[in-house]
Design a protein around this motif. Structure first.
Motif, mmCIF file in Angstrom:
data_model
loop_
_atom_site.group_PDB
_atom_site.id
_atom_site.type_symbol
_atom_site.label_atom_id
_atom_site.label_comp_id
_atom_site.label_asym_id
_atom_site.label_seq_id
_atom_site.Cartn_x
_atom_site.Cartn_y
_atom_site.Cartn_z
ATOM 1 N N THR B 75 0.834 -1.216 0.000
ATOM 2 C CA THR B 75 0.000 0.000 0.000
ATOM 3 C C THR B 75 0.865 1.262 0.000
ATOM 4 O O THR B 75 0.561 2.239 -0.678
ATOM 5 C CB THR B 75 -0.899 0.034 1.254
ATOM 6 N N ALA B 76 1.905 1.257 0.821
ATOM 7 C CA ALA B 76 2.775 2.440 0.946
ATOM 8 C C ALA B 76 4.105 2.001 1.531
ATOM 9 O O ALA B 76 4.177 0.968 2.193
ATOM 10 C CB ALA B 76 2.136 3.496 1.845
ATOM 11 N N TRP B 77 5.140 2.806 1.306
ATOM 12 C CA TRP B 77 6.458 2.439 1.825
ATOM 13 C C TRP B 77 7.332 3.673 1.996
ATOM 14 O O TRP B 77 7.053 4.724 1.417
ATOM 15 C CB TRP B 77 7.150 1.443 0.888
ATOM 16 N N SER B 78 8.363 3.526 2.811
ATOM 17 C CA SER B 78 9.355 4.581 2.947
ATOM 18 C C SER B 78 10.719 3.937 3.184
ATOM 19 O O SER B 78 10.848 3.027 4.000
ATOM 20 C CB SER B 78 9.010 5.513 4.100
ATOM 21 N N TYR B 79 11.701 4.409 2.451
ATOM 22 C CA TYR B 79 13.087 3.950 2.603
ATOM 23 C C TYR B 79 13.709 4.758 3.728
ATOM 24 O O TYR B 79 13.852 5.977 3.612
ATOM 25 C CB TYR B 79 13.814 4.177 1.279
ATOM 26 N N GLY B 95 10.235 0.538 5.657
ATOM 27 C CA GLY B 95 8.978 0.367 6.378
ATOM 28 C C GLY B 95 7.853 0.349 5.356
ATOM 29 O O GLY B 95 7.905 1.092 4.365
ATOM 30 N N ALA B 96 6.850 -0.496 5.579
ATOM 31 C CA ALA B 96 5.820 -0.643 4.551
ATOM 32 C C ALA B 96 4.467 -0.973 5.164
ATOM 33 O O ALA B 96 4.393 -1.638 6.201
ATOM 34 C CB ALA B 96 6.221 -1.741 3.576
ATOM 35 N N LEU B 97 3.425 -0.507 4.511
ATOM 36 C CA LEU B 97 2.072 -0.946 4.831
ATOM 37 C C LEU B 97 1.686 -2.000 3.790
ATOM 38 O O LEU B 97 1.789 -1.760 2.587
ATOM 39 C CB LEU B 97 1.087 0.225 4.786
ATOM 40 N N ARG B 99 -1.267 -4.834 2.582
ATOM 41 C CA ARG B 99 -2.632 -5.346 2.724
ATOM 42 C C ARG B 99 -2.598 -6.846 2.433
ATOM 43 O O ARG B 99 -2.528 -7.266 1.276
ATOM 44 C CB ARG B 99 -3.577 -4.626 1.745
ATOM 45 N N ASP B 106 -4.270 -2.402 6.789
ATOM 46 C CA ASP B 106 -2.884 -2.605 6.348
ATOM 47 C C ASP B 106 -2.023 -3.066 7.519
ATOM 48 O O ASP B 106 -2.161 -2.569 8.637
ATOM 49 C CB ASP B 106 -2.316 -1.307 5.768
ATOM 50 N N ARG B 123 14.480 2.168 -5.646
ATOM 51 C CA ARG B 123 13.386 2.945 -6.259
ATOM 52 C C ARG B 123 12.837 2.239 -7.504
ATOM 53 O O ARG B 123 11.650 2.311 -7.801
ATOM 54 C CB ARG B 123 13.918 4.347 -6.621
ATOM 55 N N ASN B 128 4.232 0.577 -5.468
ATOM 56 C CA ASN B 128 2.952 0.360 -4.795
ATOM 57 C C ASN B 128 2.138 -0.639 -5.605
ATOM 58 O O ASN B 128 2.151 -0.606 -6.829
ATOM 59 C CB ASN B 128 2.159 1.658 -4.695
#
Lengths: 389, 153
Positions: B75-79, B95-97, B99, B106, B123, B128
């Protein structure tokens, strides 16, 4: 509805890395400036409310007791309000409720933080529950970056355009900070500098994120009766307040259209009678520790449609000379002593409608919105002020 | 040159023993056995993961246990490329959400199983909506990190 309440004065410290003062003296610096500005003194005050981030930030619990002397609060009712990043706006709400209820005529509200004395992100991580989420949230940048990433993909926004718009916000706010005598970070940056800075928490790079600041802000709230008694004509009337929280777990609620931000703004608009915020507001102090997130707030607050913010940012709609200037103070991006930051937003909004914002004054500003957010993507608070009752 | 003032270095260390209660205990027992447990709300029908003792929306007890899928979509992520005191996972990490299939919220965790040292490569790899699946640790302790990460499926 309760009785009318106004902000009648503001005192701020010079925010920054303030290892030249101990924490209570920093708090007192803001309080003394407030009394110098208003000509009032602590004997006039009916009660004091203050707030900070969690105690782990500086290692002292229940700081309203530690600062009782610095705020000259002995012998008066005293409260502490703590809602993480939105603490500052919640302090303002507490002062508003207190006076509006008829229980007081003059309340001192103080927000403060000394972030350089501890480890801010280690502190922030203690806001998350300890069994599961704390391992992954990576402080404030971790969760708020994930939220921005979700938002840009939701609306199919071209990555390069969003990146450019965020860089534009960084450049313009850093420029604005030079016009704010109290701002922390005063550097000139270029679009290229922002876009090539080190990745902190993708998509956020170093110049997309706020600093760790030390600072305090003191604001005096008064009843309409007190405003008349003191014969004041330049005050900021509280026109609307709104606050919303969400379910606790990050992942349970949609963060791309942040419902607590939408709900808090709607509550404040209803109270203030605002139908078209972009037209009716003259200036907004949006809580913007991250450039990308600031664009989400424009959308949640109805300044533009969903997914439209990057285009309008690049057109200059929210710049100092644009249709709705946002964060002419340089905002949270350039100054973030967290427990004070939300109250600084409200203080800056008040200064704008009182015509006292100095070099970053938006000419003729009559209505201003202030905002703060906090928790693990969980809380949003709004206070709208105006020059007319 | 401004006068330099003294500082004092200090620290506070406090031990805690936090109670899991019945629901978290069963969830973490599941982790030890390579099972991700959720609970289903009898009122709104949502499957919540990790398992909850009650539905935060309906405010009713959720006592129907579900073994959730171990695959899902991103669903979403951040490095994450910075560190702080006591950080439990060494950066860089993602870190990631996620589903998980047939669930309604999530699940927050990590994605990995590929080279994280070069952000530009990351990247290109992470998108997503991509499918991911749980990778379990060989030495499980009844902890949320018994899942090492979710890797591209």
């Amino acid at each position: 509805m309760g009785r009318p309440v106004a902000i009648i004065g503001v005192g701020q410290t010079n925010h920054g890395r303030r290892m030249d003062v101990c924490y209570p003296d920093l708090v007192r610096e803001a309080v003394v400036r407030l009394y110098e500005e208003t000509g009032l003194n602590p004997d006039d005050i009916d009660g004091v409310v203050s707030g900070t981030m969690p105690s782990m930030m500086e290692g002292v619990a229940l700081t309203h007791f530690y600062f009782a002397d610095a705020m000259k609060a002995a012998g008066k009712p005293i409260l502490k309000t703590e809602t993480c990043g939105s603490t500052g706006v919640s302090i303002a709400h507490t002062a508003y409720y207190w006076i509006s209820s008829g229980m007081a005529d003059l309340i001192l509200a103080v927000g403060h933080e000394k972030m350089n004395e501890g480890d801010s992100q280690a502190t922030m991580t203690t806001v998350a529950e300890p069994f599961y989420q704390r391992y992954f949230i990576a402080g404030a940048p971790g969760v708020f970056s994930m939220q921005s990433q979700m938002w840009s993909v939701r609306y199919g926004l071209e990555e390069e355009k969003v990146r450019d718009a965020a860089a534009f916000i960084s450049v313009t706010h850093h420029d604005s900070a030079f016009d704010n005598p109290y701002a922390h970070i005063k550097i000139r940056v270029s679009m290229e500098d922002v876009k090539t800075a080190r990745v902190i928490t993708y998509p956020v790079r170093l110049l997309d994120v706020c600093p760790n600041s030390d600072g305090a802000c003191a604001v005096l709230f008064a009843s309409d009766t007190m405003v008349k008694k003191l014969g004041l004509n330049k005050v900021a009337w509280v026109k609307g307040v709104g606050y919303r929280g969400e379910e606790y777990y990050f992942g349970d609620s949609d963060k791309a259209v942040w419902q607590s931000a939408v709900g808090a703004a709607q509550q404040a608009y209803n109270m203030a009678g605002i139908k078209d915020p972009r037209k009716e507001l003259d200036v907004a102090e949006v809580y913007n520790p991250f450039t990308f997130q600031e664009m989400m707030f424009y959308e949640c607050f109805g300044f533009c449609g969903l997914g439209e913010a990057p285009d309008l940012v690049l057109k200059g709609t929210f710049a100092r000379d644009g249709e709705l200037p946002c964060d002419p103070s340089g905002g949270t991006l350039c100054t973030n002593p967290i427990g004070a930051t939300g109250l600084i937003r409200t203080a800056e909004a008040a200064l704008q409608v009182m015509g006292k914002a100095g070099d970053h004054q938006i000419p003729g500003a009559k209505t201003a919105l202030s905002h703060a957010m906090g928790g693990v993507d969980q809380f949003n608070g709004i206070m709208i002020v105006g020059s007319e009752l | 040159m401004a006068k330099e003032f003294k500082t004092i270095k200090t620290e506070i260390r406090l031990p805690y023993e936090l109670a899991y209660g019945a629901t978290w205990t069963k969830f973490f027992e599941g982790m030890e056995n390579e099972i991700i447990y959720g609970t289903k709300c009898s009122k709104c029908g949502r499957v919540l993961v990790p398992a909850r003792s009650f539905c935060p929306r309906c405010f009713v007890n959720t006592d129907e246990w579900v073994e959730t899928a171990q695959e899902g979509t991103l669903t979403a992520w951040s490095y994450v490329n910075y560190s702080y005191f006591g950080q439990p996972i060494k950066p860089p990490f993602i870190g990631a959400l996620i589903r998980l299939d047939e669930t309604d919220v999530d699940f927050l965790h990590l994605i990995g199983g590929f080279d994280l040292s070069d952000f530009d490569l990351v990247r290109k790899t992470v998108k997503n909506g991509m499918r991911v699946k749980a990778v379990w640790s060989d030495e499980r302790k009844g902890h949320v990190l018994d899942i090492k990460y979710f890797e591209p499926a």
